[in-house]
Design a protein around this motif. Structure first.
Motif, short mmCIF file in Angstrom:
data_model
loop_
_atom_site.label_atom_id
_atom_site.label_comp_id
_atom_site.label_asym_id
_atom_site.label_seq_id
_atom_site.Cartn_x
_atom_site.Cartn_y
_atom_site.Cartn_z
N PHE A 1 49.62 -0.52 63.56
CA PHE A 1 49.50 -2.13 63.53
C PHE A 1 49.35 -2.78 62.40
N ARG B 1 50.40 -8.90 62.72
CA ARG B 1 49.37 -9.82 62.18
C ARG B 1 49.84 -11.02 63.11
N MET C 1 45.15 -14.92 65.50
CA MET C 1 44.11 -13.92 65.35
C MET C 1 43.73 -13.67 63.83
N MET D 1 42.49 -11.22 61.47
CA MET D 1 42.68 -9.82 61.80
C MET D 1 41.56 -9.02 61.17
N PHE E 1 38.98 -9.11 63.37
CA PHE E 1 39.26 -8.35 64.87
C PHE E 1 39.15 -6.73 64.21
N TRP E 2 39.60 -6.29 62.97
CA TRP E 2 39.38 -4.98 62.95
C TRP E 2 37.80 -4.72 62.32
N CYS F 1 36.34 -4.16 65.76
CA CYS F 1 36.67 -2.86 66.29
C CYS F 1 35.97 -1.75 65.48
N ILE G 1 42.19 -3.14 71.71
CA ILE G 1 43.44 -3.03 71.29
C ILE G 1 44.48 -3.91 72.15
N LEU H 1 45.02 -7.33 70.53
CA LEU H 1 46.09 -7.43 69.77
C LEU H 1 47.51 -7.51 70.31
N GLN I 1 49.99 -10.70 70.33
CA GLN I 1 51.40 -10.53 69.68
C GLN I 1 52.49 -11.08 70.68
#
Length: 283
Positions: free
Chosen positions: A95, A99, A103, A105, A108-109, A112, A143, A146, A150
């Motif tokens: 992934f 992007r 979001m 990113m 987000f990560w 996570c 996930i 994400l 997208q």
């Protein structure tokens, strides 16, 4: 309105797991394969080799002395743990080029990673589940968002805005506006990528863990991690998290604010190091 499978099909054209992961998965499923076979497969990909060795020598595992070869890493960790580590780095890599415009990113990560660490700490603190498997399942639990941002960005963004405005659960607004929720989409991706048994069930049931069948413990640990993450900014975060946790989960695992505080503290203490491990440019 979209189904989880339709949204996943859009993203599968952009993101796929590397061939080395599929070789490792096949070896794990082959009763005649050896530790050396697995080490050879991992070593065939220089990028994954570097990430595995970096992880093995990190605070995440805490092995004494420096581990310099994949063969030693497999001997120390076991084939299953090496598989799970390769899976986590492979999904992040798959992934890396995705992007979505709507979001954030980096956030987000980071979330996570925190969720994965909280799920792992939950397994250790509560004495249930496989901590290392829980890290990977927690890392991948969101996930679905994400994929949704997208494949259906406008509808997904509208669902989040509606949930915020109505102070309603996000998954309920996603069902109403998108046609499915992030947990269902995450489970659909796990199925599409043929991840090990349990991943789809645990990710898909993280909102209602009782629906996970034999994987209810894994779903419950992700569910707990979600609430710990969601309440990080509250004045009394652990009391707030306990109030959000499914009562059946709280009762079955004998949860209280002290246990939640302990889990939260571990995840917070490890987060920066593990972010630096998986995302060196962001650490």
């Amino acid at each position: 309105m979209s189904t989880p499978q339709e949204l996943v099909a859009c993203v599968e054209r952009l993101a796929s797991l590397p061939a080395v992961y599929h070789r490792i998965r096949a070896l794990l499923d082959d009763p005649d394969s050896s530790v050396q076979d697995l080490a050879n497969a991992v070593s065939s990909d220089a990028g994954i080799t570097a990430r595995v060795l970096r992880a093995v020598n990190s605070v995440l595992y805490g092995f004494p002395g420096k581990v310099e070869t994949i063969g030693r890493a497999v001997n120390l960790m076991g084939m299953q743990q090496v598989h799970d580590l390769v899976l986590s780095t492979s999904v992040i890599g798959a992934f890396s080029g995705v992007r979505p415009a709507r979001m954030h990113m980096i956030k987000f990560w980071k979330d996570c990673v925190f969720r994965g660490l909280a799920a792992r700490a939950g397994a250790k603190t509560l004495g249930t589940g496989d901590p290392e498997r829980m890290f990977v399942e927690g890392l991948l639990a969101d996930i679905g968002h994400l994929v949704m941002f997208q494949a259906a960005p406008e509808a997904t963004d509208a669902a989040l805005a509606a949930a915020h405005k109505a102070q309603a659960p996000v998954h309920e607004m996603e069902q109403e506006i998108v046609g499915c929720d992030y947990a269902e989409v995450g489970a659909a991706l796990a199925n599409a990528w043929h991840l090990p048994n349990g991943f789809a069930a645990a990710i898909g049931a993280q909102i209602r863990p009782a629906l996970a069948g034999p994987h209810v413990t894994e779903a419950a640990l992700i569910h707990i991690a979600n609430q710990i993450l969601a309440t990080g900014g509250e004045a009394e975060p652990d009391a707030a998290a306990l109030a959000l946790i499914d009562p059946m989960v709280a009762a079955s695992l004998e949860l209280d604010t002290d246990k939640l505080a302990h889990i939260r503290g571990i995840a917070e203490g490890e987060q920066d190091s593990v972010i630096a491990l998986f995302f060196p440019a962001q650490g």
